[in-house]
Write a protein that holds these residues in place. Sequence first.
Motif, PDB file in Angstrom:
ATOM      1  N   HIS A 199      26.000  38.996  83.349  1.00  0.00           N
ATOM      2  CA  HIS A 199      26.296  37.657  82.849  1.00  0.00           C
ATOM      3  C   HIS A 199      27.159  36.996  83.910  1.00  0.00           C
ATOM      4  CE1 HIS A 199      25.340  38.154  78.442  1.00  0.00           C
ATOM      5  NE2 HIS A 199      25.116  39.345  78.949  1.00  0.00           N
TER       6      HIS A 199
ATOM      7  N   VAL B 105      25.549  31.545  93.008  1.00  0.00           N
ATOM      8  CA  VAL B 105      25.262  32.886  93.521  1.00  0.00           C
ATOM      9  C   VAL B 105      24.489  32.754  94.824  1.00  0.00           C
ATOM     10  CG1 VAL B 105      24.166  35.101  93.031  1.00  0.00           C
ATOM     11  CG2 VAL B 105      25.139  33.773  91.158  1.00  0.00           C
ATOM     12  N   LYS B 106      25.016  33.372  95.864  1.00  0.00           N
ATOM     13  CA  LYS B 106      24.345  33.296  97.168  1.00  0.00           C
ATOM     14  C   LYS B 106      24.448  34.624  97.895  1.00  0.00           C
ATOM     15  CE  LYS B 106      24.426  28.440  98.483  1.00  0.00           C
ATOM     16  NZ  LYS B 106      24.637  27.762  97.210  1.00  0.00           N
TER      17      LYS B 106
ATOM     18  N   PRO C  24      17.196  41.173  81.286  1.00  0.00           N
ATOM     19  CA  PRO C  24      17.378  40.468  82.561  1.00  0.00           C
ATOM     20  C   PRO C  24      18.781  39.872  82.701  1.00  0.00           C
ATOM     21  CG  PRO C  24      15.245  39.949  81.640  1.00  0.00           C
ATOM     22  CD  PRO C  24      15.969  40.741  80.597  1.00  0.00           C
ATOM     23  N   ALA C  25      19.122  39.535  83.941  1.00  0.00           N
ATOM     24  CA  ALA C  25      20.436  38.954  84.195  1.00  0.00           C
ATOM     25  C   ALA C  25      20.459  37.507  83.731  1.00  0.00           C
ATOM     26  CB  ALA C  25      20.746  39.022  85.679  1.00  0.00           C
ATOM     27  N   ARG C  26      21.635  37.079  83.292  1.00  0.00           N
ATOM     28  CA  ARG C  26      21.775  35.687  82.858  1.00  0.00           C
ATOM     29  C   ARG C  26      22.767  34.981  83.768  1.00  0.00           C
ATOM     30  NH1 ARG C  26      22.603  36.246  76.506  1.00  0.00           N
ATOM     31  NH2 ARG C  26      22.565  33.990  76.587  1.00  0.00           N
ATOM     32  N   ILE C  27      22.282  33.937  84.363  1.00  0.00           N
ATOM     33  CA  ILE C  27      23.132  33.162  85.247  1.00  0.00           C
ATOM     34  C   ILE C  27      23.272  31.792  84.610  1.00  0.00           C
ATOM     35  CG2 ILE C  27      23.349  32.183  87.563  1.00  0.00           C
ATOM     36  CD1 ILE C  27      21.756  34.744  88.461  1.00  0.00           C
ATOM     37  N   TYR C  28      24.498  31.462  84.257  1.00  0.00           N
ATOM     38  CA  TYR C  28      24.723  30.279  83.433  1.00  0.00           C
ATOM     39  C   TYR C  28      24.953  29.029  84.271  1.00  0.00           C
ATOM     40  CZ  TYR C  28      25.353  33.767  79.773  1.00  0.00           C
ATOM     41  OH  TYR C  28      25.165  34.797  78.893  1.00  0.00           O
ATOM     42  N   GLU C  29      24.971  27.931  83.552  1.00  0.00           N
ATOM     43  CA  GLU C  29      25.249  26.634  84.142  1.00  0.00           C
ATOM     44  C   GLU C  29      26.580  26.683  84.894  1.00  0.00           C
ATOM     45  OE1 GLU C  29      24.669  23.900  81.050  1.00  0.00           O
ATOM     46  OE2 GLU C  29      24.987  22.151  82.327  1.00  0.00           O
ATOM     47  N   GLY C  30      26.581  26.136  86.078  1.00  0.00           N
ATOM     48  CA  GLY C  30      27.826  26.076  86.837  1.00  0.00           C
ATOM     49  C   GLY C  30      28.086  27.311  87.688  1.00  0.00           C
TER      50      GLY C  30
ATOM     51  N   GLU D 162      28.955  33.547  85.306  1.00  0.00           N
ATOM     52  CA  GLU D 162      29.331  32.137  85.141  1.00  0.00           C
ATOM     53  C   GLU D 162      30.089  31.640  86.359  1.00  0.00           C
ATOM     54  OE1 GLU D 162      30.533  30.666  81.126  1.00  0.00           O
ATOM     55  OE2 GLU D 162      30.923  32.795  80.823  1.00  0.00           O
TER      56      GLU D 162
ATOM     57  N   ILE E 278      21.546  41.301  92.399  1.00  0.00           N
ATOM     58  CA  ILE E 278      22.032  41.235  91.022  1.00  0.00           C
ATOM     59  C   ILE E 278      21.178  42.169  90.176  1.00  0.00           C
ATOM     60  CG2 ILE E 278      22.435  39.682  89.076  1.00  0.00           C
ATOM     61  CD1 ILE E 278      23.888  38.488  91.302  1.00  0.00           C
TER      62      ILE E 278
END
Lengths: 379, 374
Positions: B302, B292-293, B283-289, B304, B297
């Motif tokens: 990955h 995405v709008k 799966p996709a990883r969407i990090y802190e900070g 950031e 995806i």
Amino acid sequence: MKQGGMLAMILAGGRGSRLHELTDKVAKPAVSYGGKYRIVDFPLSNCANSGIDIVGVLTQYESVLLNSYVAAGSRWGLDSDDSGVFVLTPREKADSGLDVYRGTADAISQNIDFIDQYNPEYLLILSGDHIYKMNYDKMLQAHREKGANATIAVRPVPIKEASRFGIMNTNEDGDIIEFEEKPAHPKSNLASMGIYIFTWKDLRKLLIQDMKDPDSAHDFGNNIIPTMLASNMKLIAYRFEGYWKDVGTIDSLWEANMDLLDKKNELDLSDPSWRIYSEDSSALPSYIGPEAEIDRIYVTQGTVIHGKVKNSVLSTGSVISAGACVTDSVLMPDSKVEEGATVTRAIIASGVKIGKGAVVGSADSENIILVSRNVKGVE
Amino acid sequence: MAAKAFGIVTSTPRRVNVYGLQEYRPAGAFTFAGKFRVIDFPVSNFSNSGIKNIQVYLNKHPKALTDHLGTGRSYNLNSKRDRLELFYCDHHKENDVYNTDVSDYMDNLSVLKSQPQEYVVIAPCYMVYKQDFNALLNDHIQSDADITMLYHRVNNAKDHYLNCRVLTMDQDQRILSLELNRGNRQNQCVFMDTYVMKKDLFISLVERASAYSSTYSLAQMISVITKTEEYEMRGVQHKGFFASIDDLKSFYESNMSILEVNRVKDLFSDDWWIHTRTTDSNPARIYEGADVKGCMIANGCHIEGKAENSIIGRAVEIGKGAVVRNSIILDHAVIGEGVVLDCQIVDKYASITKTRELIASPDKPGYVHRADIL
């Protein structure tokens, strides 16, 4: 199977009652994890990556889904002419009645005929409810090099927790000299991972003896291993370092999911040299709407997000509507969180709908809440 | 019930010229909606229609599609009774003028003649649409027409579909002409390069075209016979999502249009799934900070940085402080920290870490070559 190879048996028998309603309809190994996986994908992928061709999956609980899932061995690349994944449930045989598996060892004993078909030199015993990546071939090398009768994978645990595990006491060479199940005063911190390699001809004899023993619980840890130690067979400990998680409870299943959110998570499912294979469902990429707010999520294809999501794992087909808010949670496949609903510290089971404006879970709850039935919206 | 037709997916026609992307792959291998390839649409349409004997023709760069299509397993074409065959023809040699579907077919004439089915359905490799070919075939059989051709009604043909052909028909949908779209009218019936006819008629038209000129295509031959009125030819209107990916702009626009929720519903439905090859990416990883709008995806990403109104392919990395807007990022591309992209198409494995900014406009999107380091 190649001559002299190793055959694997995954013990997937238990219902996993500590996972409550998650295992009402599916056996524990088929429970979802990490957005797109099922727990059993881990031992099966490890087998495929370790070059093991034949895998038996032993189960006796509600196994229709598990059966159809693992029977498609193609998912893990285990579908060539000389490989396969087989679901082995208790069978009625000509010389005995239909018996449930009376213990872990009995589950193997009842399938000696299956194993003999392939004439393996070694037998690998795995558990169906652990999340980890491990090369069993390396463990086999250690087993061969030391000429062991059995090799048991162990991992170091903090000594103060050691009394919760089956502890292996070893000598300097790594030979196991004593096994203690949940010792009050542990002498070592090496916990058994429930992963064993046996030289098959040795184990076969022991299993046949064990079957006839009316006092035996037919369990590897409590019967077979102590018998081997008592008869001075060579048992060695194989040390495993790396991510390993037992996901037998709701809290631990949740934690294992949350671990995926760490940027430097040890499990690293993106490693191309050790892929974890799964069912890749037909789905669009994940769609994140123009008004969505997302922060630190693990999200797989087929999800639709219009609301606010933080620190969460979202599985295939899960939908978060506008104004909904999901925090510190796991959404299992096809779960829906409708407009304005709030989900906090929860696991939402497959297909469950959280109605408009409903609130489930709370930020300061001690345990993770499992929501396995639809929650009505607040009008 | 066994299908009465076999299917053909054509090779990339001469008219199709997608800047950059086409240097590396045939049109069928162009990415669509982040995880699909354009050829997934015709092949899935065939498979879902129960037409499971399929020939796919390839001229240039066959690797991308031989790898992708394989034995057809991803398309439910892996039983003993199914067949997905790839025909690679390099007859175009150095001169693209010889690159026609007719020369593809002539190379494989004996194979075509030996197909057991009475009918053939032909679909293009570069168009995206959903169509039940079995329904179209039944429609064709009932209509008594010799040739049925699928078309899509559009109202922007002056500056779109300029590499396509257009049909004119009488009130009874009888085809009067088949011509190139010259961009002189907005309202047109764009021919979707999709035919249904009897196999014998198809073979006779191929032979006739080949005898007439070494550079003739099947469409050109059909265009000639619209004038001779030898055959009854009928148009059938297609409704729903339709895209012809024949230049960079149409590639960009059709992909971006899939970000509109209604367009998605038009093209993808649970009862007519578009299959593609699995990559088993995580799966996709969407990090802190990250922010995405309005994006699609794919798995394995990955993220950031910031992504807005974009399609992000598999295993793409978007670094901290990077901004990706109105762009299509293909698999495994890396957008480095602080890089700003607007209206860009970034090909596979490209790495943008040294350039601070790439800005273009939607009517003239930028393109970054495969595996380029910028």
